[in-house]
Design a protein around this motif. Structure first.
Motif, short mmCIF file in Angstrom:
data_model
loop_
_atom_site.label_atom_id
_atom_site.label_comp_id
_atom_site.label_asym_id
_atom_site.label_seq_id
_atom_site.Cartn_x
_atom_site.Cartn_y
_atom_site.Cartn_z
N MET A 1 0.85 -1.16 0.00
CA MET A 1 0.00 0.00 0.00
C MET A 1 0.90 1.23 0.00
SD MET A 1 -3.15 1.11 2.52
CE MET A 1 -2.56 0.21 3.87
N ASN A 7 1.43 4.64 -9.36
CA ASN A 7 0.10 4.66 -8.76
C ASN A 7 -0.11 5.98 -8.03
OD1 ASN A 7 -2.34 4.13 -7.65
ND2 ASN A 7 -1.70 2.35 -6.47
N GLY A 13 -7.12 0.92 -4.61
CA GLY A 13 -8.16 -0.10 -4.47
C GLY A 13 -7.83 -1.35 -5.27
N ALA A 14 -8.77 -2.28 -5.29
CA ALA A 14 -8.58 -3.53 -6.00
C ALA A 14 -8.64 -3.32 -7.51
CB ALA A 14 -9.64 -4.54 -5.57
N ALA A 15 -9.47 -2.38 -7.97
CA ALA A 15 -9.58 -2.10 -9.40
C ALA A 15 -8.42 -1.19 -9.83
CB ALA A 15 -10.91 -1.43 -9.71
N GLN A 18 -8.06 2.92 -9.38
CA GLN A 18 -9.11 3.40 -8.48
C GLN A 18 -8.60 3.41 -7.03
OE1 GLN A 18 -12.17 4.57 -9.44
NE2 GLN A 18 -11.24 4.39 -11.45
N LEU A 20 -8.93 3.14 -2.83
CA LEU A 20 -9.62 2.29 -1.87
C LEU A 20 -10.92 2.99 -1.46
CD1 LEU A 20 -9.01 -0.35 -0.28
CD2 LEU A 20 -8.09 1.10 1.52
N GLN A 24 -13.88 0.22 2.61
CA GLN A 24 -12.71 -0.66 2.74
C GLN A 24 -11.67 -0.04 3.68
OE1 GLN A 24 -11.89 -0.77 -1.45
NE2 GLN A 24 -12.52 -2.92 -1.62
N ARG A 28 -10.32 -1.58 7.29
CA ARG A 28 -8.89 -1.77 7.61
C ARG A 28 -8.54 -1.04 8.91
NH1 ARG A 28 -5.28 -1.25 2.11
NH2 ARG A 28 -6.22 -3.00 1.01
#
Length: 101
Positions: A1, A7, A13-15, A18, A20, A24, A28
């Motif tokens: 992360m 990035n 996020g997962a996509a 995008q 988080l 989500q 966490r």
């Protein structure tokens, strides 16, 4: 992360591309024992103590009366300070000081 040159999101996020989601991130934080709601509310109260209601209203998308109520709850003295400034009399000018108008 974490954010890298590849990035742009601090919390990716997962996509791909995008961030988080708030849900989500909250999950966490809860797993780590960080009370996100308390921190969120504390941050909002800190903001309301520092900003004029009109700015807070525009910044957070609040109705002006709601922002005014929040600033009063936070003990924000800026409205009273601004009102006091407008009622002050200008200090007397000395004849030796240059007129900077």
């Amino acid at each position: 992360m974490g954010r890298t040159a590849a990035n742009r999101w601090l919390f990716p996020g997962a996509a791909p591309g995008q961030p988080l989601s708030a849900q989500q991130l909250g999950a966490r934080l809860r797993r780590l024992g960080v009370p996100a709601r308390v921190s969120h509310n504390t941050t909002l109260m800190d903001l309301t103590g520092q900003l004029p209601a009109a700015v807070l209203s525009q910044l957070l998308g609040l109705h002006l009366q709601t922002a005014t109520n929040w600033t009063q709850e936070a003990g924000n003295t800026r409205p009273r300070y601004a009102a006091a400034i407008t009622t002050r009399t200008a200090p007397a000018r000395h004849s030796s000081s240059p007129d900077l108008r």
